[in-house]
Motif scaffolding. Structure first.
Motif, short mmCIF file in Angstrom:
data_model
loop_
_atom_site.label_atom_id
_atom_site.label_comp_id
_atom_site.label_asym_id
_atom_site.label_seq_id
_atom_site.Cartn_x
_atom_site.Cartn_y
_atom_site.Cartn_z
N ARG A 4 52.77 52.28 86.69
CA ARG A 4 54.09 52.91 86.66
C ARG A 4 54.98 52.28 85.60
NH1 ARG A 4 57.00 54.63 92.14
NH2 ARG A 4 58.12 55.78 90.50
N TYR A 5 54.99 50.97 85.51
CA TYR A 5 55.90 50.32 84.56
C TYR A 5 55.47 50.53 83.11
CZ TYR A 5 58.74 48.13 88.13
OH TYR A 5 59.62 47.92 89.17
N LEU A 6 54.17 50.55 82.84
CA LEU A 6 53.73 50.86 81.47
C LEU A 6 54.19 52.26 81.07
CD1 LEU A 6 50.08 49.45 81.33
CD2 LEU A 6 52.09 48.60 80.12
N GLU A 7 54.03 53.21 81.97
CA GLU A 7 54.46 54.58 81.68
C GLU A 7 55.97 54.66 81.56
OE1 GLU A 7 53.98 58.47 80.64
OE2 GLU A 7 52.37 57.02 80.99
N ARG A 8 56.68 53.91 82.38
CA ARG A 8 58.15 53.94 82.35
C ARG A 8 58.68 53.43 81.02
NH1 ARG A 8 61.18 51.81 87.61
NH2 ARG A 8 59.81 53.46 88.40
N ALA A 9 58.11 52.33 80.52
CA ALA A 9 58.55 51.79 79.23
C ALA A 9 58.32 52.80 78.12
CB ALA A 9 57.83 50.48 78.94
N GLU A 10 57.13 53.40 78.10
CA GLU A 10 56.82 54.39 77.08
C GLU A 10 57.75 55.59 77.17
OE1 GLU A 10 53.24 57.47 75.79
OE2 GLU A 10 52.78 55.82 77.17
N SER A 11 57.96 56.08 78.38
CA SER A 11 58.81 57.27 78.56
C SER A 11 60.26 56.99 78.19
CB SER A 11 58.72 57.76 80.01
OG SER A 11 57.43 58.25 80.30
N TYR A 57 71.80 49.48 77.02
CA TYR A 57 71.61 49.32 78.46
C TYR A 57 70.20 49.74 78.87
CZ TYR A 57 72.25 50.08 83.49
OH TYR A 57 72.11 50.05 84.85
N LEU A 58 69.71 50.86 78.32
CA LEU A 58 68.42 51.38 78.73
C LEU A 58 67.26 50.76 77.96
CD1 LEU A 58 69.35 55.15 79.15
CD2 LEU A 58 68.89 53.49 80.95
N ALA A 59 67.55 50.02 76.91
CA ALA A 59 66.48 49.34 76.17
C ALA A 59 66.37 47.87 76.55
CB ALA A 59 66.72 49.47 74.67
N TRP A 60 67.53 47.20 76.77
CA TRP A 60 67.50 45.74 76.84
C TRP A 60 67.98 45.12 78.14
CZ3 TRP A 60 64.70 43.74 73.22
CH2 TRP A 60 64.63 44.35 71.97
N ASN A 79 68.47 46.09 84.74
CA ASN A 79 68.21 47.52 84.92
C ASN A 79 66.71 47.76 85.03
OD1 ASN A 79 67.89 50.29 84.70
ND2 ASN A 79 68.65 50.41 82.59
N PRO A 80 66.19 48.15 86.20
CA PRO A 80 64.74 48.31 86.36
C PRO A 80 64.15 49.45 85.54
CG PRO A 80 65.91 49.11 88.31
CD PRO A 80 66.93 48.41 87.45
N CYS A 81 65.02 50.28 84.94
CA CYS A 81 64.52 51.38 84.10
C CYS A 81 64.50 51.03 82.63
CB CYS A 81 65.39 52.63 84.31
SG CYS A 81 65.28 53.33 85.96
N SER A 82 65.04 49.87 82.24
CA SER A 82 65.11 49.55 80.82
C SER A 82 63.72 49.21 80.29
CB SER A 82 66.06 48.37 80.58
OG SER A 82 65.47 47.14 80.97
N ILE A 83 63.56 49.39 78.98
CA ILE A 83 62.29 49.08 78.34
C ILE A 83 61.93 47.61 78.56
CG2 ILE A 83 61.13 48.88 76.11
CD1 ILE A 83 62.76 51.34 75.20
N ARG A 84 62.89 46.72 78.32
CA ARG A 84 62.63 45.29 78.44
C ARG A 84 62.22 44.93 79.87
NH1 ARG A 84 64.73 40.37 76.26
NH2 ARG A 84 63.39 38.73 77.09
N ARG A 85 62.94 45.46 80.86
CA ARG A 85 62.63 45.12 82.26
C ARG A 85 61.32 45.74 82.70
NH1 ARG A 85 61.31 42.59 85.47
NH2 ARG A 85 62.05 42.18 87.58
N ALA A 86 61.02 46.96 82.25
CA ALA A 86 59.77 47.61 82.63
C ALA A 86 58.57 46.84 82.09
CB ALA A 86 59.75 49.05 82.15
#
Length: 325
Positions: free
Chosen positions: A14-21, A74-77, A81-88
């Motif tokens: 899930r997290y690999l897909e979330r970062a990519e998406s 916010y959504l990258a770094w 935020n559990p949806c951010s690229i960095r956190r995912a």
């Protein structure tokens, strides 16, 4: 397989897909903001909303959804935020480290290298200087990781759980990407040439431009693109394909014929919802696209929760220990 290992595999996918998406969402939204001449709020606020982060974002001091740079940061770094690229990516690495005996060495090395790069000054510099290249690197690195996983791990229950998580996440994320831009396009009222260019940009963001053009050699229309991203059974990033593939992965770890095994409710719910989405081929209504996409986001989330409750050992209404909070 013990539930702890299955849980980490599920969330790794899930997290690999979330970062990519998320990289796809931010990349195509940035292009939309630059090219369409829309009010920034009509472009960036929907991204916050469909990510489920509106309340948390606006709770931050000085939060401004009109500021595309702030929303992207916010959504990258943002590590909270559990949806951010960095956190995912951090959460994906944490899950892989917890099951190091299950994931292949090649998978671990590639994921660890991506995690370390994202945390480096070089990544920050690329984000500042060439935003498109940054999002492309995240996207292509995640795609490479998926290939490494399939090419180096045993195709056993661990891989099935990983891909089940990945596919449920993909179905929901494709719906989110399309919903964001469907909302923005409704505000646009642009010339046909401009609107067509923007829909083609969305297809490229979903790696769907070439597959779409192979199937639709005529004029590009919003309805055709939306139908393709939701219902095309041959396109691996469409909602329908992801749900059908998730059904197969779940049947591998929980055969439908073994009625005494746990997971029956989640399996039945997934099978029925995949069939319901497939049936929209007969009565696809662009005017109700938002309703359809909302159902996909809500139902895939609910199915994932059912999988957790029945197969991964979650208590009711309790998040997985493998899930970033």
């Amino acid at each position: 397989m013990i539930s702890r290992v299955a849980d980490h595999c599920f969330w790794l996918g899930r997290y690999l897909e979330r970062a990519e998406s998320m990289a796809r969402v931010l990349g195509v939204t940035r292009n939309l903001a630059l090219d369409a001449g829309l009010n920034p709020r009509h472009v960036w606020l929907p991204v916050i909303i469909v990510s489920g982060e509106e309340e948390r974002f606006h709770a931050r001091p000085g939060a401004d959804a009109d500021d595309g740079e702030q929303v992207q940061a916010y959504l990258a770094w943002d590590e909270e935020n559990p949806c951010s690229i960095r956190r995912a990516l951090s959460a994906a690495r944490d899950n892989a480290r917890s099951i190091r005996e299950v994931v292949s060495l090649e998978t671990w090395e590639a994921l660890n290298a991506l995690h370390l790069w994202v945390g480096s000054p070089r990544a920050r510099a690329e984000w500042r200087e060439d935003r498109h290249a940054f999002y492309r690197r995240i996207r292509t690195s995640a795609q490479s990781l998926h290939g490494i996983v399939r090419g180096t791990m045993l195709h056993d229950d661990a891989l099935h759980f990983l891909e089940l998580g990945m596919l449920l996440e993909r179905a929901g994320q494709t719906a989110r990407i399309l919903d964001v831009h469907h909302h923005a396009f409704r505000q646009l009222g642009a010339h046909d040439v401009v609107e067509t260019a923007l829909w083609l940009s969305l297809l490229r963001a979903c790696s769907g431009f070439e597959p779409f053009m192979k199937l639709h050699r005529g004029r590009v229309t919003p309805d055709a693109v939306a139908r393709f991203l939701v219902l095309e059974p041959l396109f691996p990033r469409s909602v329908r394909f992801a749900l059908d593939a998730a059904t197969i992965r779940l049947s591998r770890v929980r055969p439908a014929a073994d009625e005494d095994l746990p997971g029956g409710e989640a399996q039945l719910r997934l099978v029925r919802f995949a069939a319901w989405v497939g049936a929209r081929e007969r009565d696809f209504d662009p005017a109700r696209l938002h309703e359809l996409l909302t159902a996909v986001v809500d139902e895939t989330s609910g199915i994932a929760q059912d999988v957790g409750r029945e197969l991964l050992g979650y208590a009711p209404a309790t998040p997985s220990p493998a899930q970033a909070q």
